[in-house]
Design a protein around this motif. Structure first.
Motif, PDB file in Angstrom:
ATOM      1  N   ALA A  39      -0.617  -0.304  18.266  1.00 47.70           N
ATOM      2  CA  ALA A  39      -0.973  -1.237  17.268  1.00 47.70           C
ATOM      3  C   ALA A  39       0.094  -1.965  16.785  1.00 47.70           C
ATOM      4  O   ALA A  39       1.377  -1.422  16.527  1.00 47.70           O
ATOM      5  CB  ALA A  39      -1.390  -0.409  16.015  1.00 47.70           C
ATOM      6  N   ILE A  40      -0.205  -3.284  16.457  1.00 46.98           N
ATOM      7  CA  ILE A  40       0.935  -4.111  15.861  1.00 46.98           C
ATOM      8  C   ILE A  40       1.217  -3.833  14.416  1.00 46.98           C
ATOM      9  O   ILE A  40       0.202  -4.083  13.500  1.00 46.98           O
ATOM     10  CB  ILE A  40       0.928  -5.536  16.047  1.00 46.98           C
ATOM     11  N   ASN A  41       2.177  -3.574  13.540  1.00 47.62           N
ATOM     12  CA  ASN A  41       2.481  -3.563  12.375  1.00 47.62           C
ATOM     13  C   ASN A  41       2.639  -4.691  11.849  1.00 47.62           C
ATOM     14  O   ASN A  41       3.534  -5.733  12.056  1.00 47.62           O
ATOM     15  CB  ASN A  41       3.518  -2.666  12.121  1.00 47.62           C
ATOM     16  N   LYS A  42       1.672  -5.267  10.786  1.00 48.98           N
ATOM     17  CA  LYS A  42       1.908  -6.530  10.259  1.00 48.98           C
ATOM     18  C   LYS A  42       1.800  -6.345   8.650  1.00 48.98           C
ATOM     19  O   LYS A  42       0.714  -6.290   8.175  1.00 48.98           O
ATOM     20  CB  LYS A  42       0.657  -7.272  10.589  1.00 48.98           C
ATOM     21  N   PRO A  43       2.992  -6.091   8.079  1.00 45.33           N
ATOM     22  CA  PRO A  43       3.312  -5.703   6.772  1.00 45.33           C
ATOM     23  C   PRO A  43       2.706  -7.066   5.719  1.00 45.33           C
ATOM     24  O   PRO A  43       3.024  -8.186   6.250  1.00 45.33           O
ATOM     25  CB  PRO A  43       4.583  -5.401   6.530  1.00 45.33           C
ATOM     26  N   ASN A  44       2.378  -6.818   4.553  1.00 47.10           N
ATOM     27  CA  ASN A  44       2.138  -7.856   3.680  1.00 47.10           C
ATOM     28  C   ASN A  44       3.451  -8.042   3.004  1.00 47.10           C
ATOM     29  O   ASN A  44       3.853  -7.139   2.603  1.00 47.10           O
ATOM     30  CB  ASN A  44       1.032  -7.430   2.546  1.00 47.10           C
ATOM     31  N   ILE A  45       3.914  -9.395   3.058  1.00 51.73           N
ATOM     32  CA  ILE A  45       5.240  -9.725   2.623  1.00 51.73           C
ATOM     33  C   ILE A  45       4.983 -10.982   1.546  1.00 51.73           C
ATOM     34  O   ILE A  45       4.282 -11.974   1.984  1.00 51.73           O
ATOM     35  CB  ILE A  45       6.149 -10.270   3.620  1.00 51.73           C
ATOM     36  N   VAL A  46       5.515 -11.026   0.056  1.00 52.93           N
ATOM     37  CA  VAL A  46       5.318 -11.847  -0.488  1.00 52.93           C
ATOM     38  C   VAL A  46       7.049 -12.268  -0.890  1.00 52.93           C
ATOM     39  O   VAL A  46       7.716 -11.398  -1.363  1.00 52.93           O
ATOM     40  CB  VAL A  46       4.642 -11.578  -1.887  1.00 52.93           C
ATOM     41  N   MET A  47       7.179 -13.366  -0.796  1.00 50.45           N
ATOM     42  CA  MET A  47       8.465 -13.735  -1.138  1.00 50.45           C
ATOM     43  C   MET A  47       8.640 -14.667  -2.550  1.00 50.45           C
ATOM     44  O   MET A  47       7.772 -15.663  -2.571  1.00 50.45           O
ATOM     45  CB  MET A  47       9.236 -14.929   0.076  1.00 50.45           C
TER      46      MET A  47
END
Length: 89
Positions: free
Chosen positions: A3-11
């Protein structure tokens, strides 16, 4: 297949905002409680410095990972579409 890890990122990028306003840097007035809360609960970089003299150059550096360049900013240059950026990740 892994599985590909796709974290939620908010800059969070704030223009014309000095570290002097934040409790984290010693301001006792608590004038930025929401930002202070984000800083305490997130990955917070406290050694970042501006590399240019214009806001647009800072935005370029943050989103496109390029240093400021002389002349027109990347935003105003021809053929500036399809550039690699944080958003493409």
């Amino acid at each position: 297949m892994a599985a590909i890890n796709k974290p939620n990122i908010v800059m969070v990028v704030i223009e014309s905002f000095s570290a002097d306003f934040l409790s984290r840097f010693g301001n006792p007035k608590n004038i930025t409680p929401n930002y202070d809360s984000l800083a305490n609960e997130s990955i917070f970089f406290d050694n970042i410095y501006a590399t240019g003299t214009r806001t647009v150059r800072g935005i370029e550096a943050l989103t496109l990972c390029v240093p400021p360049t002389p002349g027109n900013s990347i935003v105003r240059r021809p053929n500036n579409d399809n550039l690699f950026s944080i958003a493409t990740i």
